[in-house]
Every structure is written in C-alpha cells, then in structure tokens.
Design an enzyme around this catalytic site. Sequence first.
Site, PDB file in Angstrom:
ATOM      1  CB  CYS A   1      -0.972  -0.009   1.179  1.00 62.24           C
ATOM      2  SG  CYS A   1      -0.277  -0.666   2.694  1.00 62.24           S
TER       3      CYS A   1
ATOM      4  CG  HIS B   1      -0.369   4.051   4.318  1.00 62.98           C
ATOM      5  ND1 HIS B   1      -1.004   3.794   5.500  1.00 62.98           N
ATOM      6  CD2 HIS B   1       0.092   2.844   3.878  1.00 62.98           C
ATOM      7  CE1 HIS B   1      -0.957   2.497   5.780  1.00 62.98           C
ATOM      8  NE2 HIS B   1      -0.298   1.900   4.799  1.00 62.98           N
TER       9      HIS B   1
HETATM   10  N1  LIG Z   1      -4.593  -3.619   5.258  1.00 62.79           N
HETATM   11  C1  LIG Z   1      -3.961  -3.010   4.257  1.00 62.79           C
HETATM   12  O1  LIG Z   1      -3.941  -1.752   4.164  1.00 62.79           O
HETATM   13  C2  LIG Z   1      -3.237  -3.810   3.214  1.00 62.79           C
HETATM   14  C3  LIG Z   1      -3.114  -5.189   3.288  1.00 62.79           C
HETATM   15  N2  LIG Z   1      -2.444  -5.869   2.308  1.00 62.79           N
HETATM   16  C4  LIG Z   1      -2.335  -7.326   2.339  1.00 62.79           C
HETATM   17  O2  LIG Z   1      -3.640  -7.874   2.123  1.00 62.79           O
HETATM   18  C5  LIG Z   1      -3.788  -9.096   2.866  1.00 62.79           C
HETATM   19  C6  LIG Z   1      -4.952  -8.958   3.832  1.00 62.79           C
HETATM   20  O3  LIG Z   1      -4.671  -7.926   4.769  1.00 62.79           O
HETATM   21  P1  LIG Z   1      -5.712  -7.517   5.898  1.00 62.79           P
HETATM   22  O4  LIG Z   1      -7.081  -7.527   5.347  1.00 62.79           O
HETATM   23  O5  LIG Z   1      -5.176  -6.266   6.449  1.00 62.79           O
HETATM   24  O6  LIG Z   1      -5.558  -8.730   6.940  1.00 62.79           O
HETATM   25  P2  LIG Z   1      -6.578  -9.226   8.052  1.00 62.79           P
HETATM   26  O7  LIG Z   1      -5.746  -9.874   9.098  1.00 62.79           O
HETATM   27  O8  LIG Z   1      -7.499  -8.147   8.449  1.00 62.79           O
HETATM   28  O9  LIG Z   1      -7.450 -10.390   7.302  1.00 62.79           O
HETATM   29  C7  LIG Z   1      -6.879 -11.620   6.924  1.00 62.79           C
HETATM   30  C8  LIG Z   1      -7.887 -12.514   6.220  1.00 62.79           C
HETATM   31  O10 LIG Z   1      -7.242 -13.786   5.947  1.00 62.79           O
HETATM   32  C9  LIG Z   1      -8.060 -14.833   6.444  1.00 62.79           C
HETATM   33  N3  LIG Z   1      -7.261 -15.970   6.910  1.00 62.79           N
HETATM   34  C10 LIG Z   1      -6.376 -15.997   7.942  1.00 62.79           C
HETATM   35  N4  LIG Z   1      -5.881 -17.262   8.101  1.00 62.79           N
HETATM   36  C11 LIG Z   1      -6.473 -18.014   7.146  1.00 62.79           C
HETATM   37  C12 LIG Z   1      -6.393 -19.382   6.801  1.00 62.79           C
HETATM   38  N5  LIG Z   1      -5.610 -20.260   7.475  1.00 62.79           N
HETATM   39  N6  LIG Z   1      -7.127 -19.854   5.758  1.00 62.79           N
HETATM   40  C13 LIG Z   1      -7.945 -19.004   5.078  1.00 62.79           C
HETATM   41  N7  LIG Z   1      -8.077 -17.680   5.370  1.00 62.79           N
HETATM   42  C14 LIG Z   1      -7.346 -17.193   6.385  1.00 62.79           C
HETATM   43  C15 LIG Z   1      -8.835 -14.221   7.618  1.00 62.79           C
HETATM   44  O11 LIG Z   1      -9.984 -15.004   7.863  1.00 62.79           O
HETATM   45  P3  LIG Z   1     -10.588 -15.168   9.373  1.00 62.79           P
HETATM   46  O12 LIG Z   1     -11.358 -13.928   9.680  1.00 62.79           O
HETATM   47  O13 LIG Z   1     -11.473 -16.362   9.237  1.00 62.79           O
HETATM   48  O14 LIG Z   1      -9.443 -15.387  10.289  1.00 62.79           O
HETATM   49  C16 LIG Z   1      -9.136 -12.841   7.039  1.00 62.79           C
HETATM   50  O15 LIG Z   1     -10.254 -12.924   6.188  1.00 62.79           O
HETATM   51  C17 LIG Z   1      -2.458  -9.332   3.577  1.00 62.79           C
HETATM   52  O16 LIG Z   1      -1.687 -10.213   2.805  1.00 62.79           O
HETATM   53  C18 LIG Z   1      -1.860  -7.942   3.653  1.00 62.79           C
HETATM   54  O17 LIG Z   1      -0.478  -8.004   3.764  1.00 62.79           O
HETATM   55  C19 LIG Z   1      -1.944  -5.198   1.235  1.00 62.79           C
HETATM   56  C20 LIG Z   1      -2.048  -3.854   1.108  1.00 62.79           C
HETATM   57  C21 LIG Z   1      -2.693  -3.045   2.112  1.00 62.79           C
HETATM   58  N1  LIG Z   2       2.557  -3.487   5.582  1.00 64.56           N
HETATM   59  C1  LIG Z   2       1.509  -2.565   5.166  1.00 64.56           C
HETATM   60  C2  LIG Z   2       0.304  -3.312   4.688  1.00 64.56           C
HETATM   61  C3  LIG Z   2       0.624  -4.623   4.060  1.00 64.56           C
HETATM   62  O1  LIG Z   2       0.030  -5.601   4.412  1.00 64.56           O
HETATM   63  O2  LIG Z   2       1.563  -4.643   3.143  1.00 64.56           O
HETATM   64  P1  LIG Z   2       2.071  -5.946   2.342  1.00 64.56           P
HETATM   65  O3  LIG Z   2       0.889  -6.476   1.590  1.00 64.56           O
HETATM   66  O4  LIG Z   2       3.140  -5.433   1.450  1.00 64.56           O
HETATM   67  O5  LIG Z   2       2.567  -6.935   3.334  1.00 64.56           O
HETATM   68  C4  LIG Z   2       1.178  -1.688   6.349  1.00 64.56           C
HETATM   69  O6  LIG Z   2       1.432  -2.157   7.426  1.00 64.56           O
HETATM   70  O7  LIG Z   2       0.664  -0.600   6.234  1.00 64.56           O
END
Ligand SMILES: NC(=O)C1=CN([C@@H]2O[C@H](COP(=O)(O)OP(=O)(O)OC[C@H]3O[C@@H](n4cnc5c(N)ncnc54)[C@H](OP(=O)(O)O)[C@@H]3O)[C@@H](O)[C@H]2O)C=CC1
Ligand SMILES: N[C@@H](CC(=O)OP(=O)(O)O)C(=O)O
Length: 397
Positions: A184, A286
Amino acid sequence: MSSTDQLSASDDADYTSNPHLSKYPRHTIAEGGRIKVGVLGATGTVGQRFITLLAVHPWFTIHVLGASSRSANQTYAKAVRWKQTTPIPTSVREMIVQECLPEHFTQCAIVFSGLDAEVAGDIESAFRAADLAIFSNAKNFRRDAHVPLIVPLVNPHHFSIIAQQRSIHSPPLKKGFIVTNANCSTTGFVIPIAALEKAFGPIESLLVTTMQAISGAGYPGVASLDILDNVIPYIGGEEEKIEWETLKILGGVVEGDDGLKTFDMHSRHPLRVSASCNRVPVIDGHTECVSLRFAKRPPPSPQQVREALASFTPDAQALGCPSAPRHAITVHEEPDRPQPRLDRYYQDGAGVSVGRVRQCRVLDVKFVVLSNNVSIGAATSSIINAEIAVLKGVVQS
Ligand SMILES: NC(=O)C1=CN([C@@H]2O[C@H](COP(=O)(O)OP(=O)(O)OC[C@H]3O[C@@H](n4cnc5c(N)ncnc54)[C@H](OP(=O)(O)O)[C@@H]3O)[C@@H](O)[C@H]2O)C=CC1
Ligand SMILES: N[C@@H](CC(=O)OP(=O)(O)O)C(=O)O
C-alpha cells in the site's frame, strides 16, 4: 456503444445478446449478466473493503466468500467483525462463508484475494492450479518472475506476461493466473512518480518517509497500548518491499536471451530508492513525504511538477474502467494539505492527494502524498486490475 457500456448494470445485458460476455462460460455469468467473482480473506480489513466495493459494482457480482476454518460454515454477518462505516451489504449478510478451497470457487471467473500472507502462498497457488484467475493483495508472489505486480494507474502493460505465466505452469493453464497489486505504501507514491516520469523522464534518486495508518496492519493489528500517543519507527519488511517493488513496477517487460519475457528492473533504472517507514495513530490513510532528483538537467520547476501531476491521465481511465478515479491525482495549494482525515476518501479512496510541492535543497523537488491504504492501496487496485483484465480480454480469453 463502447465495450464498457455493454457490461454496465444499467444495460439489460444478458449472456446471449452481449458480445463481451459471450466469451465467458455460461456458468460464470449470473442472472442480469454480471460476472461472478469470489473473495478470499473476505472477513479481513481488505476483504471488507472488497465487499463494500463489489456489492455496488456494475460488472461483477459476489458469488462466494472464503476465509479461515474459524469463519467457515457461518453466515458472513456472524463470521465477520465488520469495521466499515456503511452496513454489511444485504446481498452478502446471509451468505455462508466457505473454506478457501478451489472447488467452492469454480463458478467464479475472477477471484480476489485479501488473504493473510501466512496462508496466501499455498492457497493462491492451488487456485491458480485449478485454472482460476486470482487478483491478490498479498506479498507472496510479488517477486515472482512471471507474476505481474500491477498498480493499475501505473503499469497495466505488465499484463503482457500472463500468457507466459500460463504456458510455463505445469501443466499449462488455459485460464488461470495470478496478478498481484503492490504494497500500500508503494502504491501511494508510485502513482505521482509515474506521472512525473511520463512528463519529465527518469527519476534518479528518491527518498520516501512514510506515516502509515493502523489499518495497514490488519485486524486487530497493532496493540492500542503501542500506538496511542505514539509513533513506531519500524514496520517489518516494509522498507525493503518499497525499495524493490518500485523498480519492478516502473521497469518495462523485455525479452531475455532465452526468448522468455522478463521484468527489466536494472537496465532502465539508475533509480535509487531509500524508504523510512513509521506507524502512526491514524486509522486509514498513509501519508508519505517524498524528495526526488530527476535525471533531466535542469530539472522541472515545482510549478511544472504541479501541472504534470494534476494533468496525469492513467490508461485505466482511457480504457473505461468503472472503478478508475476520474482524476488520479489532486494537487492541493493549501500549505497544510493533504491530511488523512480530510483527504482519504478523495474519489472514494481511488485517487491520491498531493500537496506541499516545493523545491528540495538537497535533491530537486519534494512533496507530500496521501493515499487510502485499504482502497487504492489494496482492494480498489485489485478491482481496477480485474476491470483492465476484462477489457483487455485477459480473463477467460
Ligand atoms: N490492510 C492493508 O492496508 C493492506 C493489506 N495488504 C495485504 O492484504 C492481505 C490482507 O490484509 P488484511 O485484510 O489487512 O488482513 P486481516 O488480518 O485483516 O485479514 C486476513 C484474512 O485472511 C483470512 N485468513 C487468515 N488465516 C487463514 C487461513 N488459514 N485460511 C484461510 N483464510 C485465512 C482471515 O480469515 P478469518 O477472519 O477467518 O481469520 C481474514 O479474512 C495481507 O496479505 C496484507 O499483507 C496489502 C495492502 C494493504
Ligand atoms: N505493511 C503494510 C500493509 C501490508 O500488508 O503490506 P504488504 O501487503 O506489502 O505486506 C502496512 O502495514 O501498512
């Protein structure tokens, strides 16, 4: 009528009369002519943003939701800890959450992933092997030599590697692939950087200092006792990702000696990037302070930089992607903008806000950029990527 109009909700599109949809197998098209999509990680921070955006999308309709075994077999409303300011869309409230297994998603022409990086690698691999098209937010495949890392307002031409990704897969794939979007923080500043390179040629050096929102760390994320009344000057792995991803995104796609396409990160780039990352007590958005030096001498003035940023028109807009921002970059003249609270919903979180464009006494120019990490930094980028893929015929082609 354009191909975009042909897919819009207002048009009574149906499978037989719509030439665009006729490329899609019947089972991937819902009643009313929308393309069925799935969401992996649907209960998470990014997953919730996917749901909010997809529930009103003109081309796509949510068909399956996936999350961990902790959430599976419950209604979405029960499984999720909903943190959005709008209610859970009625279309998904009573949907039963599935485990992230390809067999539950076979009717989806597109699968979006907001999976935790701990599990995204194996799950997304299995989905691709099942010939499904994945648009992922997770970091796992960003460095893969055959997986494009696409910021939709910057490098949609990197879709050209998909045919090769399918052909080198064992066994070769007809429809499956993985496309990732960027970290992000990378996404936020690479958009104005691309606008400046388009106008003035290569950038040579770039310093970026981030002030990253808590939602970037997912839910529950950073402990309140760590982040309230505080700034944490470290986010594990973030600086390395920013420095590396920027080169892949801004580089071209070239043909190597072996006849295979490859991402050209080195020859095109004298660009050196140095990032310093901080977590701050802001919920969404951000903020990043950027200083840069152009290769071109003399460099453009701050006023020329402002004009180039404000007039930047990404290809995704020209293509007619419905989720692309009407204006990719807004340039503030006020001395105290952008600010997360005021500017994070610019263009529904799909655009970025730049301000304080001024001369840098060490490099050439410096400015501040604010981007919505959960929207253009995550879900919105994936959705625009999927729209581009539909328009370019990459999905189901
Ligand atoms: N937040 C942000 O601003 C950004 C995030 N990202 C990336 O996007 C992805 C998601 O981030 P974010 O939404 O913040 O993370 P969260 O921790 O909020 O959500 C994670 C999700 O993954 C699921 N999950 C966890 N363990 C498992 C498993 N064993 N099997 C299947 N599903 C699973 C969870 O389900 P459950 O609820 O059932 O545990 C939940 O739906 C990450 O890879 C992160 O690095 C990238 C850019 C920006
Ligand atoms: N690391 C970023 C969000 C994120 O999950 O990034 P990435 O998908 O590159 O792990 C933050 O903490 O704001």
